[in-house]
Enzyme design. Structure first.
Site, short mmCIF file in Angstrom:
data_model
loop_
_atom_site.label_atom_id
_atom_site.label_comp_id
_atom_site.label_asym_id
_atom_site.label_seq_id
_atom_site.Cartn_x
_atom_site.Cartn_y
_atom_site.Cartn_z
N ARG A 258 0.87 -1.18 0.00
CA ARG A 258 0.00 0.00 0.00
C ARG A 258 0.90 1.22 0.00
O ARG A 258 1.95 1.23 0.66
CB ARG A 258 -0.90 0.04 1.24
CG ARG A 258 -2.01 -1.01 1.26
CD ARG A 258 -3.11 -0.72 0.24
NE ARG A 258 -4.22 -1.66 0.33
CZ ARG A 258 -4.36 -2.73 -0.44
NH1 ARG A 258 -3.46 -3.02 -1.36
NH2 ARG A 258 -5.41 -3.51 -0.30
N GLU A 287 -4.44 7.53 -4.73
CA GLU A 287 -4.72 6.87 -6.02
C GLU A 287 -6.05 7.37 -6.55
O GLU A 287 -6.98 7.57 -5.76
CB GLU A 287 -4.74 5.35 -5.83
CG GLU A 287 -3.37 4.83 -5.39
CD GLU A 287 -3.35 3.33 -5.10
OE1 GLU A 287 -4.37 2.65 -5.35
OE2 GLU A 287 -2.33 2.84 -4.63
N HIS A 306 -1.83 0.37 -9.78
CA HIS A 306 -2.40 -0.58 -8.81
C HIS A 306 -2.98 -1.81 -9.53
O HIS A 306 -4.20 -2.04 -9.51
CB HIS A 306 -3.48 0.09 -7.94
CG HIS A 306 -3.71 -0.65 -6.65
ND1 HIS A 306 -4.03 -0.01 -5.48
CD2 HIS A 306 -3.68 -1.98 -6.36
CE1 HIS A 306 -4.19 -0.91 -4.52
NE2 HIS A 306 -3.98 -2.12 -5.03
#
Ligand code: NAP
Length: 348
Positions: A258, A287, A306
């Site tokens: 993360r 994000e 991601h």
């Protein structure tokens, strides 16, 4: 609700069926049609898949107020949201990480949280290796040059990368994905594997020759550092300016966990000043990554959006597992993956 189901059903069977169909489920992740069909055939399904801005959507709030279960990803499920859901008993996240969920608040309310471990492990491990290779061999930077028509001569020392084979890999967070990365690194790339975790991992030590180190020693010794620890209060900014300063100037940092596990501003400085050689990042503090993030200007970082689990096979398997978990939990079965199983033993 009207009576449905086989005509031969007895009264109690029909009553059980009706009770289940009376349960409301709110879906808000991108789920394949097969999963939505199963949910719709089992429950009263409120489908918000593919919709954005859900926290400001009054229809979504109205559906949550009725919800017995939710299935989704990407939404912050905090105390305020949980308070909007008086009937909620099961939350099924289509992720393995659950840092967006206030697990204490869910547990206090007796709400079960299910997640999707294992089915994504190999895909995320593949991406971790891909980011090691692409940052060490400068794939993004050199590919951009080819596309820009700048391949005018044979590459020379200024374009050379670094070997991965035979180097030392330090894995921060030796869980399911960490072990799958260790297997690839030790058996496929002849790497020496170091790791940092809260507890020793004898199987990874036995199978891949991995050696446990303190975080500081791991950072000092590794040519590649791969972060695979979950985001928790203890791991937030685990890798900051001090930790980056311990890394070799020739080393690469890969983050597939993360974004907030790394202090992004400190990483940007370290990359800009070449205090580390490069980085490969799948996850970011915010994000989607902003178009004006300084990371976008740096050549020595590989950026991907991601995509750790983003393969057709794995995303389908995650959706199926999350669907199975929700159906099992709401129909008296046992879900395959539970984050706070103590909720069930309390209510069983
Ligand atoms: P896992 O099996 O729970 O492994 C997590 C590991 O982190 C464990 O070895 C744990 O140690 C270790 N850890 C926890 N706190 C730590 C700390 N303070 N310092 C060092 N190590 C610590 O989880 P997983 O399935 O491998 O997944 C790991 C993470 O990857 C997830 O939480 C998620 O955030 C991320 N992820 C990202 C993507 C993506 O798309 N980029 C996809 C999937 C997962 P102990 O075993 O000793 O407790």
């Amino acid at each position: 609700m009207m009576s449905r189901g086989p005509a031969s059903w007895s009264g109690p069977e029909q009553a059980a069926y009706n009770a289940q169909m009376n349960k409301t489920v709110v879906a808000y992740a991108a789920l394949p049609p097969e999963c939505l069909e199963r949910l719709g055939a089992t429950f009263d399904l409120r489908d918000f898949t593919g919709r954005s801005g859900l926290r400001r959507n009054p229809d979504f709030a109205a559906a949550l107020a009725q919800a017995d279960g939710t299935i989704g990803a990407g939404l912050v499920v905090d105390r305020a949201l949980i308070a909007q859901c008086p009937k909620l008993s099961v939350v099924s996240t289509v992720t393995v990480g659950y840092d967006l969920y206030d697990v204490d608040a869910l547990t206090e309310r007796g709400i079960l949280l299910c997640n999707t471990p294992d089915v994504l492990t190999e895909s995320v491990a593949d991406l971790s290796i891909a980011l090691m290779l692409s940052s060490a061999r400068r794939l993004g930077e050199l590919e951009r040059r080819v596309r820009a028509g700048q391949w005018k001569r044979s590459v020379d020392a200024p374009e050379f990368g670094s070997d991965v084979y035979g180097k030392t890999l330090g894995i921060v967070g030796m869980g399911r994905i960490g072990a799958a990365v260790a297997r690839r690194a030790a058996l496929g790339f002849g790497m020496r594997v170091l790791y940092d975790a809260r507890s020793a991992k004898p199987e990874v030590e036995r199978d891949y020759g991995a050696q446990r180190r303190s975080l500081d020693d791991l950072l000092r010794e590794s040519d590649f550092v791969c972060v695979l620890a979950p985001l928790t209060p203890e791991t937030e900014k685990l890798i900051g300016a001090r930790e980056l300063s311990l890394m070799k100037s020739s080393a690469f940092l890969v983050n597939v966990a993360r974004g907030k596990v790394i202090d992004e501003a400190a990483l940007i400085e370290a990359l800009r000043e070449r205090r580390i050689a490069g980085a490969g990042l799948d996850v970011f503090e915010r994000e989607p990554l902003a178009a004006d993030s300084p990371l976008q200007q740096l050549d020595n970082v590989v950026l991907v959006p991601h995509i750790g689990s983003a393969t057709h096979e794995t995303r389908f398997a995650m959706a199926e597992l999350a669907t199975d978990n929700l159906i099992a939990a709401l129909t008296g079965g046992t879900p395959k993956a539970m984050v706070n199983p103590q909720v069930r033993s309390r209510t069983a």
